[in-house]
Write an enzyme that holds these catalytic residues in place. Structure first.
Site, PDB file in Angstrom:
ATOM      1  N   GLN A 463      -0.996 -28.013 -51.513  1.00 23.88           N
ATOM      2  CA  GLN A 463      -0.686 -27.953 -50.085  1.00 23.88           C
ATOM      3  C   GLN A 463       0.529 -27.061 -49.804  1.00 23.88           C
ATOM      4  O   GLN A 463       0.586 -26.394 -48.773  1.00 23.88           O
ATOM      5  CB  GLN A 463      -0.404 -29.358 -49.544  1.00 23.88           C
ATOM      6  CG  GLN A 463      -1.620 -30.273 -49.542  1.00 23.88           C
ATOM      7  CD  GLN A 463      -1.296 -31.644 -48.994  1.00 23.88           C
ATOM      8  OE1 GLN A 463      -0.479 -31.775 -48.089  1.00 23.88           O
ATOM      9  NE2 GLN A 463      -1.931 -32.671 -49.538  1.00 23.88           N
ATOM     10  N   CYS A 464       1.493 -27.025 -50.699  1.00 26.79           N
ATOM     11  CA  CYS A 464       2.704 -26.246 -50.476  1.00 26.79           C
ATOM     12  C   CYS A 464       2.453 -24.768 -50.798  1.00 26.79           C
ATOM     13  O   CYS A 464       1.683 -24.438 -51.701  1.00 26.79           O
ATOM     14  CB  CYS A 464       3.851 -26.758 -51.342  1.00 26.79           C
ATOM     15  SG  CYS A 464       4.390 -28.425 -50.902  1.00 26.79           S
ATOM     16  N   THR A 465       3.128 -23.903 -50.065  1.00 28.49           N
ATOM     17  CA  THR A 465       3.068 -22.475 -50.347  1.00 28.49           C
ATOM     18  C   THR A 465       4.016 -22.188 -51.502  1.00 28.49           C
ATOM     19  O   THR A 465       5.231 -22.229 -51.350  1.00 28.49           O
ATOM     20  CB  THR A 465       3.468 -21.665 -49.113  1.00 28.49           C
ATOM     21  OG1 THR A 465       2.625 -22.023 -48.026  1.00 28.49           O
ATOM     22  CG2 THR A 465       3.330 -20.176 -49.382  1.00 28.49           C
TER      23      THR A 465
END
Length: 598
Positions: A463-465
């Protein structure tokens, strides 16, 4: 009086010190002498009153080193007084003084003339210009040659007398003259401070020798040297910050880019959708280019992992005083930080989520989501350019659609682990879908499926960049540079896509290329310029989708949010997929039939 001035500004303090001061002053004096010999000073007496200023300005420190000179011509033999100075009131009557004042006022016509002639005949006082005297002479009466005297000392006339005496000798070969040191002021209507001098001028054989030149002003210590003034105590700190912030741009315009449109940059409203790592970097770069209207839209809040990568946030922002369990809203915090960097920035933060395809909207939340759409639409309506800087693909769909429909320039920035994409979206004349717009595609033109919920069933690391730390700054800087280059192209956001290898006259922007896409690969430190063509089945910028949005509005968006296949149906992707599946099926059937022959 009118002053003819020469102001010489040098670039460095060393150049100021090394300037030949004698040659500088002699040059100013030679211009006065040339005007006397040519007769120009008789026609225009202001040519006798000059000043020359040599200055070095330190624009960063707000200090100015200068030396002021009032060039005065000195004859080889100084003139002498034939009698003691006489107050004007002792030489003529009160009525004649009034005539002199009225005559001088009529001569200057509300302005100011530094040199003139007073003709006395009986009780009549006539004030005329040097040019009239040169043509008519004294007309049988007594003549005084007058000048505006800046001196306040009764027996010591001011420096302009030197240039007048030089004129009398070289123009009219005078050896004796009556001089009126006129010291009238607006508050002293009786002119009682004025003085009359009787002087003797030594005759010189022709051709007359050139006079020497004096006139440097003494410094504050009474010595011959320059003065220095420091303006910082008198300047408002905010004003100093504003002027200093634009110093680099002003130097760029002065030295390299005289056509740089700094006023347009300053007035351009930039809307940043996303105030995370990309948003912070883009905002700082926009400030460097002089952009002073920046708005953020973001629904996130500052977390403890943000300040190291998102430079507009600090540790204290990770805790909201109103809600200690959460951080402060990102959009509003970023906006307030910009004002602390440059005080005249007009910045605001909007704490609103972006509705997305694949995220259903229930009946209970319909009014809220509709309000969010309207707020996003109003922000884009007010924008001159929109930056897409969000951290999910589907969150970029609705802003892309709105920008295309409203013909708003849009810059998209996306990050991978060690790759990035910077691209500009199409802008069509009058809004609407594909056709013109520089023949470029949008972020979704390469998709063959509609955007969906990309965060569903994903782990935290997915989910995190997750990117290399320097990647965001590189991509953000390129996005702003692309905007500025595009803005200076004659076609603006409708500029055709430039590719690598085009230089000079091949590009329309004074800053160089205006590419469509810049794809960066940090693993081998390379960038590639790509021209992506528009796709007629695009789910965001195709005519079918844009027309459906402009006709249906909120009803169309509700179907997109709640019906997973609706967007593909409207854009034609569904029909394209079905046709491709049918073709594959036919191909498989043909292979089976061919196989039976063996």
């Amino acid at each position: 009086t009118q002053w003819r001035r020469t102001v010489t500004v040098v670039n460095t303090l060393e150049e100021f010190k090394n300037t030949d001061k004698k040659a500088f002053l002699d040059s100013a004096g030679s211009r006065i002498l040339a005007d006397i010999d040519s007769g120009a000073a008789v026609t225009d007496p202001s040519l006798l009153s000059r000043f020359a200023l040599l200055v070095f300005s330190d624009l960063k420190a707000f200090t100015h080193t200068y030396w002021l000179a009032f060039p005065a011509l000195c004859l080889p033999s100084a003139p002498t007084l034939a009698a003691d100075p006489s107050p004007l009131a002792s030489c003529i009557s009160h009525q004649q003084v009034e005539q002199l004042r009225a005559g001088y006022s009529a001569l200057v016509g509300g302005g100011c003339v530094g040199y003139f002639v007073v003709r006395l005949k009986g009780s009549v006082v006539d004030v005329v210009s040097l040019e009239v005297y040169d043509n008519e002479g004294d007309k049988g009466g007594e003549c005084w040659f007058g000048f505006l005297d800046p001196s306040g000392m009764e027996g010591n006339p001011g420096w302009p007398l030197r240039n007048l005496v030089c004129l009398l000798q070289r123009r009219w070969s005078m050896t004796k003259a009556s001089i009126l040191c006129y010291r009238d002021t607006a508050s002293d209507h009786q002119a009682t401070r004025s003085v009359v001098l009787q002087i003797s001028i030594a005759a010189t054989p022709p051709p007359p020798p050139s006079p020497t030149v004096v006139g440097w002003e003494a410094n504050a210590r009474g010595k011959m040297g320059p003065r220095k003034v420091d303006l910082t105590p008198f300047l408002d700190p905010t004003r100093r910050a504003v002027e200093s912030a634009d110093l680099n741009l002003n130097l760029m315009k002065w030295r390299f880019l005289p056509e740089l449109d700094t006023e347009r940059l300053a007035s351009m409203h930039c809307v940043l959708l996303g105030s995370g790592t990309l948003g912070c970097n883009v905002a700082r770069c926009l400030l460097s280019w002089g952009c002073r209207k920046v708005s953020f839209l973001d629904y996130g809040k500052v977390s403890f992992s943000n300040p190291t990568r998102q430079w507009l946030f600090e540790f204290e922002d990770c805790t909201d005083p109103d809600n200690p369990t959460e951080g402060r809203p990102k959009a509003a915090t970023a906006a307030s930080r910009l004002s602390r960097i440059v005080p005249n920035v007009l910045s605001k933060g909007v704490h609103v989520p972006i509705p997305m395809p694949g995220h259903p909207v229930g009946e209970a939340s319909e009014a809220r989501v509709k309000s969010e759409v309207e707020e996003l639409e109003a922000l884009i309506d007010s924008a001159d350019v929109v930056f897409l800087l969000t951290d999910s693909r589907e969150s970029r769909w609705l802003p892309t659609l709105m920008c295309v429909a409203k013909a708003k320039p849009c810059i998209n920035v996306a990050l991978g682990f060690d790759t990035f994409l910077v691209m500009r979206h199409p802008v069509h004349e009058g809004g609407g879908g594909q056709g013109g717009g520089g023949c470029v595609g949008c972020y979704f033109c390469n998709d063959v499926v509609a955007p969906t919920d990309s965060s569903k069933n994903r782990t935290l690391d997915q989910q995190c960049t997750t990117t290399r730390p320097g990647l965001s700054a590189m991509a953000s800087a390129l996005s702003v540079e692309l905007l500025v280059s595009m803005m200076h192209h004659p076609l603006g956001p409708r500029a055709p896509a430039d590719l690598a290898g085009q230089v000079g006259d091949d590009t329309g922007s004074m800053l160089g290329l205006v590419p469509h896409q810049v794809r960066g690969f940090l693993a081998n430190f390379s960038n590639v310029l790509i021209h992506g063509k528009p796709f007629e089945g695009c789910t965001a910028c195709s005519s079918k989708v844009v027309d459906a949005y402009m006709r249906g509005g909120w009803e169309f968006l509700m179907r997109v949010f709640n019906e997973p296949g609706y967007l593909e149906e409207v854009s034609g992707l569904k029909a394209l997929t079905e046709a491709a599946d049918a073709a594959m099926a036919d191909w498989d059937d043909e292979e089976e039939e061919d196989g039976d022959d063996f």
